[in-house]
Design an enzyme around this catalytic site. Structure first.
Site, PDB file in Angstrom:
ATOM      1  N   LYS A  42       0.642  -1.295   0.073  1.00 51.82           N
ATOM      2  CA  LYS A  42      -0.166   0.023   0.089  1.00 51.82           C
ATOM      3  C   LYS A  42       0.793   1.313  -0.042  1.00 51.82           C
ATOM      4  O   LYS A  42       2.198   1.223   0.273  1.00 51.82           O
ATOM      5  CB  LYS A  42      -0.946   0.053   1.233  1.00 51.82           C
ATOM      6  N   ARG A 140     -10.696  -0.292  15.328  1.00 49.94           N
ATOM      7  CA  ARG A 140     -10.632   0.293  14.147  1.00 49.94           C
ATOM      8  C   ARG A 140     -11.393  -0.307  13.112  1.00 49.94           C
ATOM      9  O   ARG A 140     -12.573  -0.247  13.124  1.00 49.94           O
ATOM     10  CB  ARG A 140      -9.074   0.506  13.484  1.00 49.94           C
ATOM     11  N   HIS A 172      -6.399  -7.403  12.737  1.00 49.23           N
ATOM     12  CA  HIS A 172      -5.376  -6.647  13.026  1.00 49.23           C
ATOM     13  C   HIS A 172      -4.822  -6.270  14.234  1.00 49.23           C
ATOM     14  O   HIS A 172      -5.691  -5.814  15.010  1.00 49.23           O
ATOM     15  CB  HIS A 172      -5.482  -5.219  11.883  1.00 49.23           C
ATOM     16  N   ARG A 228       1.400 -10.935   6.834  1.00 46.04           N
ATOM     17  CA  ARG A 228       0.999  -9.887   6.129  1.00 46.04           C
ATOM     18  C   ARG A 228       2.186  -8.642   6.437  1.00 46.04           C
ATOM     19  O   ARG A 228       1.687  -7.757   6.977  1.00 46.04           O
ATOM     20  CB  ARG A 228      -0.229  -9.100   6.345  1.00 46.04           C
ATOM     21  N   TYR A 272      14.475  30.341   7.330  1.00 46.44           N
ATOM     22  CA  TYR A 272      13.203  31.210   7.952  1.00 46.44           C
ATOM     23  C   TYR A 272      13.461  31.259   9.629  1.00 46.44           C
ATOM     24  O   TYR A 272      13.700  30.263  10.349  1.00 46.44           O
ATOM     25  CB  TYR A 272      11.938  30.570   7.495  1.00 46.44           C
ATOM     26  N   CYS A 319      12.268  24.213   5.021  1.00 44.80           N
ATOM     27  CA  CYS A 319      11.567  25.008   4.162  1.00 44.80           C
ATOM     28  C   CYS A 319      10.772  24.004   3.215  1.00 44.80           C
ATOM     29  O   CYS A 319      10.617  22.861   3.273  1.00 44.80           O
ATOM     30  CB  CYS A 319      12.059  25.986   3.433  1.00 44.80           C
ATOM     31  N   MET A 320       9.866  24.585   2.467  1.00 48.49           N
ATOM     32  CA  MET A 320       9.165  23.761   1.359  1.00 48.49           C
ATOM     33  C   MET A 320       9.953  22.842   0.403  1.00 48.49           C
ATOM     34  O   MET A 320       9.822  21.691   0.070  1.00 48.49           O
ATOM     35  CB  MET A 320       8.182  24.601   0.582  1.00 48.49           C
ATOM     36  N   ASP A 321      11.090  23.509  -0.377  1.00 51.88           N
ATOM     37  CA  ASP A 321      11.779  22.913  -1.232  1.00 51.88           C
ATOM     38  C   ASP A 321      13.336  22.695  -0.803  1.00 51.88           C
ATOM     39  O   ASP A 321      14.135  22.034  -1.512  1.00 51.88           O
ATOM     40  CB  ASP A 321      12.075  23.763  -2.378  1.00 51.88           C
TER      41      ASP A 321
END
Ligand SMILES: *Cc1c(COP(=O)(O)O)cnc(C)c1O
Length: 391
Positions: A42, A140, A172, A228, A272, A319-321
């Site tokens: 998955k 769950r 599970h 599994r 930042y 940071c983002m990048d």
């Protein structure tokens, strides 16, 4: 060997060692020699790449594949993978017809799911394969308490009609990472009682399954017919507090090239918010990976990296990048040098080190590595037909 460097021209990449993956699958099969193995692939194989990983797992002896979402199961079938395949997350309106048509095993925790599956099977004139899920205490998915015998009754009627076949019963664990937790044995007992009840009403499931990676490695009594494992096939321990590495080999290595190296004076705030300030004049390096690529923002000032022989931690905010590393006053790296965030080498930080540094689990570190990071699949006992890079 290919003489051309497959990383040439790449800014960032994740190397996926399919030899290690196959080794891990074989190791897990040896741990549960009487059980078949479902490789859980998955979430794009926990970020490692769905199709190459699924093929490698099957080559190494996985008799089953498991995914959460229908779309993941469809992608496997539509790529020509015919291995037994279970998908377990559906909602009313999910494409049950597409799943039954593609010969995918389905999970049911509630009667509405059974009837949705039955309706589509009736329409197609087929018998749909169903795994009934029992909630043995995870709280769950799965049928809980008196919902279980009710689910069995409906399943029995639909099986008598010939529209479904109950091929599996499963559950599970709640404490995947705590092998000594008392709920493990309680859940196991509840599970085998639920199986006995199913058999009493006349159901004859082919596979009973409950063991995730942790139970596969440390709880033989939970192996049943099918194990599994997910995280362990990627070479990461589900129980990092246990010193044993279980002879698993990490599959993913995350690297980038430095985009910039420069000198800054003592006291200059970095990135930042200036949450890092070098105490002496130093060299800093810019790494072109950020939280949009799955680098946790709370790796700020703590995420470990390696550049050549130099181990360091992130300096300042992620940071983002991009993020920055302090190379130290004598730092000799140059733009273009390779930085390793985590990998499998003896001196490299691991995905577990990143998890420890950011208060999470290794599952989250690898599975969140983003789509902007190309995967380079290497090894595997057969050539990958996809030919390496997939952006
Ligand atoms: C993800 C998952 C697994 C695999 O768990 P690991 O801890 O990664 O081994 C097994 N079964 C189900 C139902 C899952 O959702």
């Amino acid at each position: 060997m290919n003489a051309i460097d497959p990383t040439a021209g790449l800014t960032v990449w994740a190397e996926i060692d399919l030899d290690a993956l196959e080794h891990n699958v074989r190791t897990l099969r040896a741990r549960a020699p009487k059980s078949d193995l479902m490789a859980v692939v998955k979430a794009d194989a926990y970020g490692h790449g769905l199709l190459p990983v699924a093929r490698a797992a099957v080559r190494a002896g996985a008799g089953w594949l498991g995914v959460a979402q229908f779309a993941e199961a469809f992608a496997l079938r539509d790529a020509g993978i015919t291995t037994r395949l279970l998908t377990w997350l559906s909602v009313p309106g999910s494409d049950f017809a597409g799943a039954v048509r593609r010969d995918i095993d389905l999970s049911a925790s509630a009667t509405w799911t059974l009837y949705a599956i039955a309706a589509t099977a009736r329409q197609q004139g087929r018998t749909a394969r169903v795994h009934l899920k029992v909630d043995t205490g995870l709280g769950r998915g799965g049928a809980y308490g008196t919902d279980w015998p009710a689910l069995l009754d409906h399943a029995r009627l639909l099986e008598a009609e010939g529209v479904i076949s109950v091929v599996g019963i499963w559950t599970h664990f709640a404490f995947a990472d705590a092998p000594e937790h008392p709920t493990v044995l309680t859940q196991q007992d509840t599970f085998f009682e639920a199986v006995a009840l199913a058999e009493k009403v006349g159901l004859r499931p082919e596979v009973r399954h409950l063991a995730n990676s942790a139970a596969t490695l440390v709880h033989p009594s939970a192996h049943a017919d099918l194990v599994r494992p997910g995280i362990a096939i990627y070479g990461l321990s589900p129980v990092p507090q246990v010193a044993d590495d279980f002879d698993l080999r990490p599959v993913m290595t995350l690297r980038a090239r430095l985009a910039l190296v420069k000198r800054v004076p003592a006291g200059q705030g970095i990135s930042y918010g200036h949450v890092y300030r070098p105490e002496v004049d130093t060299s800093i390096a810019l790494v072109p990976l950020g939280y949009a690529d799955g680098i946790p923002r709370n790796a700020t000032n703590v995420g470990p990296v390696r550049i050549g022989d130099y181990r360091s931690t992130i300096a300042g905010r992620v940071c983002m990048d991009q993020f920055v590393v302090d190379l130290g006053p004598q730092g000799s790296a140059v733009a273009g040098d390779v930085v390793t965030l985590f990998g499998a080498g003896p001196d490299e930080p691991t995905a577990q080190d990143w998890a420890d540094a950011t208060d999470t689990i290794s599952y989250e570190i690898v599975s969140r590595i983003g789509a902007r990071v190309p995967r380079l699949w290497r090894g595997g006992s057969e050539d990958e037909t996809e030919g390496g890079v997939e952006a």
